[in-house]
Design a protein around this motif. Structure first.
Motif, mmCIF file in Angstrom:
data_model
loop_
_atom_site.group_PDB
_atom_site.id
_atom_site.type_symbol
_atom_site.label_atom_id
_atom_site.label_comp_id
_atom_site.label_asym_id
_atom_site.label_seq_id
_atom_site.Cartn_x
_atom_site.Cartn_y
_atom_site.Cartn_z
ATOM 1 N N ASP A 55 34.493 45.753 40.852
ATOM 2 C CA ASP A 55 34.780 44.321 40.912
ATOM 3 C C ASP A 55 35.724 43.950 39.767
ATOM 4 O O ASP A 55 35.739 44.610 38.723
ATOM 5 N N ASP A 56 36.496 42.895 39.971
ATOM 6 C CA ASP A 56 37.369 42.376 38.905
ATOM 7 C C ASP A 56 38.271 43.479 38.367
ATOM 8 O O ASP A 56 38.531 43.543 37.151
ATOM 9 N N GLU A 108 40.841 39.437 45.625
ATOM 10 C CA GLU A 108 40.020 38.219 45.599
ATOM 11 C C GLU A 108 40.740 37.030 44.997
ATOM 12 O O GLU A 108 41.731 37.169 44.303
HETATM 13 MG MG MG Z 1 35.191 39.677 41.405
#
Ligand code: MG
Ligand code: C2E
Ligand code: MG
Ligand code: MG
Length: 279
Positions: free
Chosen positions: A178-179, A234
């Motif tokens: 993530d990220d 995202e």
């Molecule tokens: Mg994220």
């Protein structure tokens, strides 16, 4: 006099309020699971080339009796600090796997669902065991269920943490970073951890006009291709961003432009009824 001044600052009414809020939050949080106040919302991930929803990210919400719907940044850290995160994560794992099993029975067999775990969940076996047990219990199709972890997990980098991530992968669960791009030496982790998916952080999308974001996104899409990783971007909020991301080689997009996180019923409507997706 000086001490008195500090003393006064110590009893600053605002600070005092923060302290009281924190104590109240802790107390409320302790009973929230038993009172059934948590709910998962699901944010669609859209394939622009296929023009349909191909995945969902489960995002935790707390229906607080007086404060309303609260998102994780307001309570996850407190839950970690007071030792409640393990119980909350188990609830997330149970709820998300049961929901995916239902959707698979309903015929959405290629749908991917991801959950977020805390770095604390990788300090012990319980949550990882629970994921393995639930995936087997529901007989989930392999490579449809992903666990999103941040680089804070990978930075621990102990053999125990690596082994736990490995175990998830071995029971058919995908590992998504993530990220991606916001941490340190992200590339080294790709060798050490059995990663199957990357999520480009939304900060690069919001900075698309700046000098660095485009080359960084192009580089990450290259990495994903080179390592044969699933790639999601995202924080897509505007049609123009989606268009530019598509030209940079991103296909699967998540963000307010398509939809915020919605209830399971609304997410299912997305799955059942393909709708015209701009761009
Ligand atoms: Mg994220
Ligand atoms: P994340 O995993 O990076 O999730 C994406 C966050 O960005 C979500 O916030 C989502 O609502 C928000 N978002 C989605 N599209 C857009 C957009 O176009 N623009 C902007 N500005 N934001 C967008 P949310 O739901 O408040 O969650 C925040 C973070 O809390 C998550 O970041 C994740 O790290 C954590 N989290 C969420 N659910 C869980 C959970 O079940 N367990 C744990 N441990 N952490 C969770
Ligand atoms: Mg996430
Ligand atoms: Mg985040």
């Amino acid at each position: 006099k000086r001490g008195g001044k500090n003393g006064f600052r110590f009893f600053d009414p605002d600070l005092n309020l923060h302290y009281r809020e924190r104590i109240k939050l802790e107390n409320d949080l302790r009973g929230a699971l038993d009172r059934g106040e948590f709910i998962l919302h699901y944010q669609p991930q859209v394939s622009v080339s296929e023009q349909r929803v191909v995945g969902l990210e489960a995002l935790l919400r707390w229906r607080h009796p007086s404060l309303g719907l609260i998102t994780p940044p307001a309570f996850i850290q407190v839950a970690e600090e007071v030792g409640l995160i393990g119980d909350i994560s188990r609830w997330v794992v149970d709820t998300a796997t049961a929901q995916l099993a239902q959707w698979q029975r309903d015929g959405f067999r290629d749908l991917r669902l991801s959950i977020n775990l805390s770095s604390h969940d990788f300090d012990r076996d319980e949550t990882i065991d629970r994921v393995a047990e639930r995936v087997a219990h529901h007989g989930l199709l392999p490579d449809r269920f992903d666990v999103e972890i941040t680089e804070s997990v990978m930075m621990r980098d102990t053999s125990e943490v690596v082994a736990r991530v490995q175990r998830l992968r071995e029971c058919g669960v995908g590992i998504s970073i993530d990220d991606f791009g916001t941490g340190y030496s992200a590339l080294a982790y790709l060798q050490k951890f059995p990663v199957s998916s990357l999520k480009i952080d939304r900060s690069f999308v919001s900075e698309l006009d700046g000098p660095a974001a485009m080359p960084i996104i192009a580089a990450i899409t290259g990495i994903a291709r080179g390592f044969d990783l699933h790639l999601v971007v995202e924080g897509v909020e505007q049609a123009e961003q989606a268009e530019r991301l598509r030209h940079l080689g991103c296909d699967i997009m998540q963000g307010y432009f398509f939809s915020a996180a919605v209830t399971a019923a609304e997410a299912e409507a997305w799955l059942r009824q393909p709708r015209a997706l701009l761009c």
